[in-house]
Scaffold this motif. Structure first.
Motif, PDB file in Angstrom:
ATOM      1  N   ASN A   1      28.576  -8.266  21.180  1.00  0.00           N
ATOM      2  CA  ASN A   1      28.190  -9.117  22.319  1.00  0.00           C
ATOM      3  C   ASN A   1      27.378 -10.338  21.866  1.00  0.00           C
ATOM      4  OD1 ASN A   1      29.386  -7.483  24.349  1.00  0.00           O
ATOM      5  ND2 ASN A   1      27.667  -6.058  24.192  1.00  0.00           N
ATOM      6  N   ASP A   2      27.793 -10.924  20.735  1.00  0.00           N
ATOM      7  CA  ASP A   2      27.111 -12.096  20.181  1.00  0.00           C
ATOM      8  C   ASP A   2      27.730 -13.353  20.795  1.00  0.00           C
ATOM      9  OD1 ASP A   2      25.937 -14.078  18.715  1.00  0.00           O
ATOM     10  OD2 ASP A   2      26.680 -13.411  16.759  1.00  0.00           O
ATOM     11  N   SER A   3      27.221 -13.763  21.963  1.00  0.00           N
ATOM     12  CA  SER A   3      27.827 -14.881  22.714  1.00  0.00           C
ATOM     13  C   SER A   3      27.758 -16.193  21.950  1.00  0.00           C
ATOM     14  CB  SER A   3      27.123 -15.037  24.068  1.00  0.00           C
ATOM     15  OG  SER A   3      27.270 -13.871  24.840  1.00  0.00           O
ATOM     16  N   ARG A   4      26.618 -16.483  21.323  1.00  0.00           N
ATOM     17  CA  ARG A   4      26.485 -17.740  20.581  1.00  0.00           C
ATOM     18  C   ARG A   4      27.438 -17.778  19.391  1.00  0.00           C
ATOM     19  NH1 ARG A   4      23.103 -21.859  20.707  1.00  0.00           N
ATOM     20  NH2 ARG A   4      22.873 -23.160  18.851  1.00  0.00           N
ATOM     21  N   GLY A   5      27.518 -16.651  18.674  1.00  0.00           N
ATOM     22  CA  GLY A   5      28.455 -16.594  17.539  1.00  0.00           C
ATOM     23  C   GLY A   5      29.891 -16.770  17.987  1.00  0.00           C
ATOM     24  N   LEU A   6      30.249 -16.177  19.148  1.00  0.00           N
ATOM     25  CA  LEU A   6      31.612 -16.317  19.679  1.00  0.00           C
ATOM     26  C   LEU A   6      31.909 -17.765  20.046  1.00  0.00           C
ATOM     27  CD1 LEU A   6      31.804 -13.142  21.943  1.00  0.00           C
ATOM     28  CD2 LEU A   6      33.078 -13.541  19.842  1.00  0.00           C
ATOM     29  N   ALA A   7      30.922 -18.470  20.609  1.00  0.00           N
ATOM     30  CA  ALA A   7      31.124 -19.874  20.985  1.00  0.00           C
ATOM     31  C   ALA A   7      31.397 -20.735  19.752  1.00  0.00           C
ATOM     32  CB  ALA A   7      29.895 -20.388  21.730  1.00  0.00           C
ATOM     33  N   LYS A   8      30.649 -20.493  18.670  1.00  0.00           N
ATOM     34  CA  LYS A   8      30.864 -21.267  17.436  1.00  0.00           C
ATOM     35  C   LYS A   8      32.247 -20.984  16.846  1.00  0.00           C
ATOM     36  CE  LYS A   8      26.017 -21.786  16.082  1.00  0.00           C
ATOM     37  NZ  LYS A   8      24.989 -21.492  15.061  1.00  0.00           N
ATOM     38  N   ILE A   9      32.647 -19.701  16.865  1.00  0.00           N
ATOM     39  CA  ILE A   9      33.978 -19.361  16.332  1.00  0.00           C
ATOM     40  C   ILE A   9      35.065 -19.983  17.202  1.00  0.00           C
ATOM     41  CG2 ILE A   9      35.594 -17.459  15.913  1.00  0.00           C
ATOM     42  CD1 ILE A   9      33.205 -15.769  15.062  1.00  0.00           C
ATOM     43  N   ASN A  10      34.865 -20.004  18.519  1.00  0.00           N
ATOM     44  CA  ASN A  10      35.847 -20.648  19.400  1.00  0.00           C
ATOM     45  C   ASN A  10      36.015 -22.124  19.052  1.00  0.00           C
ATOM     46  OD1 ASN A  10      37.138 -18.935  21.321  1.00  0.00           O
ATOM     47  ND2 ASN A  10      35.163 -18.556  22.273  1.00  0.00           N
ATOM     48  N   ASN A  11      34.900 -22.799  18.733  1.00  0.00           N
ATOM     49  CA  ASN A  11      34.988 -24.197  18.305  1.00  0.00           C
ATOM     50  C   ASN A  11      35.821 -24.333  17.040  1.00  0.00           C
ATOM     51  OD1 ASN A  11      33.956 -26.307  19.842  1.00  0.00           O
ATOM     52  ND2 ASN A  11      31.847 -25.780  19.401  1.00  0.00           N
ATOM     53  N   ASN A  12      35.578 -23.431  16.071  1.00  0.00           N
ATOM     54  CA  ASN A  12      36.310 -23.489  14.800  1.00  0.00           C
ATOM     55  C   ASN A  12      37.791 -23.175  14.995  1.00  0.00           C
ATOM     56  OD1 ASN A  12      33.963 -24.088  13.347  1.00  0.00           O
ATOM     57  ND2 ASN A  12      33.435 -21.936  13.124  1.00  0.00           N
ATOM     58  N   LEU A  13      38.091 -22.157  15.811  1.00  0.00           N
ATOM     59  CA  LEU A  13      39.495 -21.811  16.089  1.00  0.00           C
ATOM     60  C   LEU A  13      40.198 -22.971  16.794  1.00  0.00           C
ATOM     61  CD1 LEU A  13      39.147 -18.101  17.247  1.00  0.00           C
ATOM     62  CD2 LEU A  13      40.353 -18.897  15.218  1.00  0.00           C
ATOM     63  N   ALA A  14      39.481 -23.619  17.710  1.00  0.00           N
ATOM     64  CA  ALA A  14      40.079 -24.751  18.429  1.00  0.00           C
ATOM     65  C   ALA A  14      40.438 -25.881  17.476  1.00  0.00           C
ATOM     66  CB  ALA A  14      39.099 -25.254  19.498  1.00  0.00           C
ATOM     67  N   ASN A  15      39.593 -26.129  16.465  1.00  0.00           N
ATOM     68  CA  ASN A  15      39.914 -27.154  15.463  1.00  0.00           C
ATOM     69  C   ASN A  15      41.183 -26.807  14.704  1.00  0.00           C
ATOM     70  OD1 ASN A  15      37.801 -29.007  15.865  1.00  0.00           O
ATOM     71  ND2 ASN A  15      36.358 -27.700  14.778  1.00  0.00           N
ATOM     72  N   ILE A  16      41.369 -25.508  14.397  1.00  0.00           N
ATOM     73  CA  ILE A  16      42.598 -25.074  13.706  1.00  0.00           C
ATOM     74  C   ILE A  16      43.805 -25.296  14.614  1.00  0.00           C
ATOM     75  CG2 ILE A  16      43.833 -23.079  12.784  1.00  0.00           C
ATOM     76  CD1 ILE A  16      41.100 -21.969  11.908  1.00  0.00           C
ATOM     77  N   TYR A  17      43.683 -24.881  15.901  1.00  0.00           N
ATOM     78  CA  TYR A  17      44.804 -25.061  16.831  1.00  0.00           C
ATOM     79  C   TYR A  17      45.145 -26.543  16.990  1.00  0.00           C
ATOM     80  CZ  TYR A  17      44.090 -20.178  18.223  1.00  0.00           C
ATOM     81  OH  TYR A  17      43.979 -18.820  18.225  1.00  0.00           O
ATOM     82  N   GLU A  18      44.105 -27.397  17.011  1.00  0.00           N
ATOM     83  CA  GLU A  18      44.343 -28.840  17.135  1.00  0.00           C
ATOM     84  C   GLU A  18      45.073 -29.381  15.906  1.00  0.00           C
ATOM     85  OE1 GLU A  18      43.828 -32.994  16.543  1.00  0.00           O
ATOM     86  OE2 GLU A  18      42.688 -31.521  15.398  1.00  0.00           O
ATOM     87  N   LYS A  19      44.668 -28.911  14.729  1.00  0.00           N
ATOM     88  CA  LYS A  19      45.307 -29.367  13.488  1.00  0.00           C
ATOM     89  C   LYS A  19      46.771 -28.939  13.431  1.00  0.00           C
ATOM     90  CE  LYS A  19      42.053 -31.439  11.035  1.00  0.00           C
ATOM     91  NZ  LYS A  19      42.196 -32.822  10.564  1.00  0.00           N
ATOM     92  N   THR A  20      47.083 -27.765  13.980  1.00  0.00           N
ATOM     93  CA  THR A  20      48.466 -27.245  13.948  1.00  0.00           C
ATOM     94  C   THR A  20      49.230 -27.592  15.217  1.00  0.00           C
ATOM     95  OG1 THR A  20      47.635 -25.101  14.745  1.00  0.00           O
ATOM     96  CG2 THR A  20      47.909 -25.362  12.376  1.00  0.00           C
ATOM     97  N   GLN A  21      48.652 -28.493  16.045  1.00  0.00           N
ATOM     98  CA  GLN A  21      49.296 -29.037  17.247  1.00  0.00           C
ATOM     99  C   GLN A  21      49.562 -27.968  18.311  1.00  0.00           C
ATOM    100  OE1 GLN A  21      52.710 -31.163  15.741  1.00  0.00           O
ATOM    101  NE2 GLN A  21      51.473 -32.930  15.162  1.00  0.00           N
ATOM    102  N   HIS A  22      48.736 -26.924  18.346  1.00  0.00           N
ATOM    103  CA  HIS A  22      48.789 -25.945  19.433  1.00  0.00           C
ATOM    104  C   HIS A  22      47.690 -26.339  20.440  1.00  0.00           C
ATOM    105  CE1 HIS A  22      50.835 -23.750  16.172  1.00  0.00           C
ATOM    106  NE2 HIS A  22      51.496 -23.157  17.151  1.00  0.00           N
ATOM    107  N   TYR A  23      47.975 -27.397  21.204  1.00  0.00           N
ATOM    108  CA  TYR A  23      46.936 -28.003  22.024  1.00  0.00           C
ATOM    109  C   TYR A  23      46.491 -27.103  23.178  1.00  0.00           C
ATOM    110  CZ  TYR A  23      48.218 -32.184  19.419  1.00  0.00           C
ATOM    111  OH  TYR A  23      48.477 -33.078  18.419  1.00  0.00           O
TER     112      TYR A  23
END
Length: 650
Positions: free
Chosen positions: A117-139
């Protein structure tokens, strides 16, 4: 004019520089501490810290320490440390451009932090995953992850991370062409950064906001924010941002037909670009500038830039960039009426495109292998834990009666045998599944390659072919519609018509080769006979003969090799007709110990190999044969004529 430049990552440049300055000192201190044999907990933490500090200096070393940190944190059953290490390893793979492995490690960290239940850690990982999806054009996935992170940052009133996340969402909306929404998000970011005097961040955000206004055809606001971007970038010394800002302003001035202002701005953009440390950044900028020239129909300038960038991309083996480069050269050479160059770069583009498909297949295969090996290691680790537990049990019960020990030992042996047998069967099944997946992948790759060849050939036939046909028709209509008294003009018009007709023939040959996955010698014989028949119409006095051994007709070559052989024979016959004053030309194809020998001989006047200046024709013949790992020899003198011997592996 509407060239959008996304630059949100520029805000990290200052941090990376300062980080690199101090990282080595921190690494040295951590290694010294390791030599003092700290306890298991501290050792695991040191390995984790080394993973992070090495990430900006040497990614291979970072991954090495990451593996050690994972092993130690697993032994300690420290889920907090494990989540941190997986997240750090994900960042290292992201820097290497390996988005698949980066995503896999971030998801492992996400799973652990979800359980905690680490909400702050999950938010940071979501940011990082979103950058990967953006790079691979999974908008769509990127937008979902960014919004989840934004919801958390807004809930705890973290203004800085809220601003960064909104900026990233605005960039995705810009790429999705939802300009009103993009304007809403990025405008909010700019206001926050102006309020807090974040000059370095404004350098990027103002440029992005200018791009949004430009896409909305609001050049007044676009110029305003481009100028703000240049001012902020100049303050923090961001040369890439300065170059992009001046370039975008110059693009607007060009559209407004203020060429003098535009040229001055382009020169400033060039000066900033040349101040960049990265040669690759300059090359990428030149590639984008070449696209601008193509859009403005300045084909000579575009070709010059494309040829210079091509050298860099070929040296660095950047096939994704070469694909764009070759495709642009095809367009440029087509508009400059250079059919040989068009054909050359079409072949280059096809080879690079095929290599990209092969690389992707290899990468997917490697990922399957990595997954298989990871599962295998985890099973071995579990088995090792079971064996350790068994040994501890034996030590605790060392005073148990001999009979009971014997029964326990026998039971363990039976269990180990059954586990081994089960594992062996499972491994065999996994190997069969892997072989099946590889076979399916290979078939899919071949089908995709064939589909792409057919698509390219259709495009060549429908677009370039129809354009050439229109040119021939137009030229012939001019010739027959007007009584042209000027013989030079009449000859010139006839020359243009004949050139276009010969170009159509060469285009059809290229399409024929691209539509064929393989070309047999019998196909080549038919093609060469057709060519000889046309040559006879022009030179009736020349006697042609063509002989090929019957047992060789079924030999097949890949389409590119077959086309190279055909073009070389065609060029040899053309040279004999044009320059040798030959009375007879003989073509002979035979084999000797799996080596195919092709001989083209004429009885013309020959030439001196040492004295004559070799033209593009002979050089092209050599290059075509060397490209298919063959050999070509020229035997010539004034008495016996010229004999060209080609040897390729049959």
């Amino acid at each position: 004019m509407k060239r959008v430049i996304g630059l949100m990552l520029f805000c990290l440049l200052g941090f990376n520089f300062g980080f690199a300055q101090n990282a080595q000192e921190l690494i040295d201190n951590l290694k010294k501490e390791l030599k003092n044999n700290p306890d298991a907990k501290r050792t695991a933490v040191i390995y984790s810290d080394l993973t992070w500090y090495y990430s900006k200096i040497a990614t291979d070393s970072a991954l090495n320490y990451g593996e050690k940190a994972i092993r130690e944190s697993v032994k300690l059953s420290d889920s907090t440390l494990m989540a941190q290490v997986y997240s750090d390893i994900g960042a290292v793979y992201f820097m290497k451009g390996d988005f698949q492995n980066s995503k896999a490690n971030y998801l492992k960290a996400y799973k652990i932090r979800k359980l905690r239940n680490d909400s702050r850690g999950l938010a940071k990982i979501n940011n990082n995953l979103a950058n990967i999806y953006e790079k691979t054009q999974h908008y769509k996935e990127a937008m979902s992850s960014f919004l989840e992170a934004l919801h958390y940052f807004e809930s705890i009133k973290d203004e800085k991370n809220t601003s960064i996340t909104k900026g990233n969402i605005g960039l995705i909306l810009l790429k999705l062409k939802n300009y009103p929404k993009a304007l809403q998000y990025i405008s909010a970011v700019v206001k926050y950064q102006e309020k807090n005097n974040f000059t370095e961040e404004l350098c990027v955000s103002c440029l992005n906001l200018g791009n949004v206004y430009l896409q909305m055809n609001d050049t007044l606001h676009a110029l305003n924010y481009y100028n703000k971007s240049v001012k902020a970038c100049t303050t923090v010394g961001n040369q890439k941002g300065i170059s992009s800002g001046f370039n975008n302003i110059a693009t607007i001035k060009t559209a407004q037909k203020k060429s003098k202002d535009a040229l001055a701005l382009y020169e400033k953009s060039k000066e900033a670009r040349e101040a960049l440390n990265s040669n690759l950044d300059k090359t990428n900028f030149d590639l984008n500038l070449a696209k601008e020239y193509i859009a403005d129909k300045k084909y000579d300038k575009a070709k010059s830039l494309l040829l210079s960038t091509k050298k860099v991309y070929e040296k660095e083996e950047l096939n994704d960039k070469l694909q764009i480069n070759y495709n642009s050269l095809i367009v440029v050479c087509s508009n400059l009426n250079q059919p040989d160059s068009v054909s050359f770069y079409v072949n280059k583009w096809a080879i690079v495109n095929e290599q990209l498909l092969v690389d992707n297949t290899v990468k997917q295969t490697a990922e399957l292998e990595t997954k298989y090996q990871t599962e295998k290691k985890e099973k071995l680790l579990q088995k090792s834990k079971a064996e350790i537990a068994t040994r501890e049990l034996e030590i605790k019960n060392k005073n148990t009666q001999f009979l009971i020990l014997g029964l326990i030992s026998l039971a363990l042996l039976i269990i180990i045998y059954l586990v081994y047998r089960q594992q062996k069967l499972k491994n065999k099944q996994q190997e069969q599944e892997f072989e099946l997946k590889s076979a399916i992948s290979k078939i899919e790759t071949q089908n995709k390659l064939q589909e792409q060849r057919l698509q390219i050939s259709r495009d060549l036939h429908d677009n370039i072919g129809s354009q050439l046909t229109f040119i021939i028709s137009s030229v012939d209509n001019i010739k027959y519609a007007f009584e042209i008294q000027n013989s030079k003009l009449d000859n010139k018009i006839s020359s243009i018509s004949n050139f276009a007709k010969s170009t159509i023939i060469e285009l059809r040959d290229t399409i024929w080769a691209m539509n064929s996955s393989e070309i047999s010698l019998e196909d080549l014989q038919t093609r060469i006979h057709n060519f000889i028949d046309k040559a006879k119409e022009a030179k009736e006095e020349i006697q042609f003969s063509f002989h090929i051994e019957d047992n060789l007709k079924e030999i097949k070559f890949p389409s590119i090799e077959g086309m190279n052989i055909y073009r070389t024979i065609q060029e040899a016959i053309n040279n004999s007709i044009k320059y040798a004053e030959a009375k007879s030309i003989k073509i002979d194809i035979k084999s000797n110990n799996d080596v195919l020998i092709i001989t083209i001989k004429d009885d013309g006047k020959g030439f001196d190999v040492d004295k004559i200046e070799l033209g593009n024709g002979i050089n092209n013949m050599k290059k075509r044969i060397y490209d298919i790992n063959g050999d070509i020899e020229f035997i010539t003198n004034a008495t016996t004529g010229t004999e060209i011997v080609i040897k390729v592996k049959g």
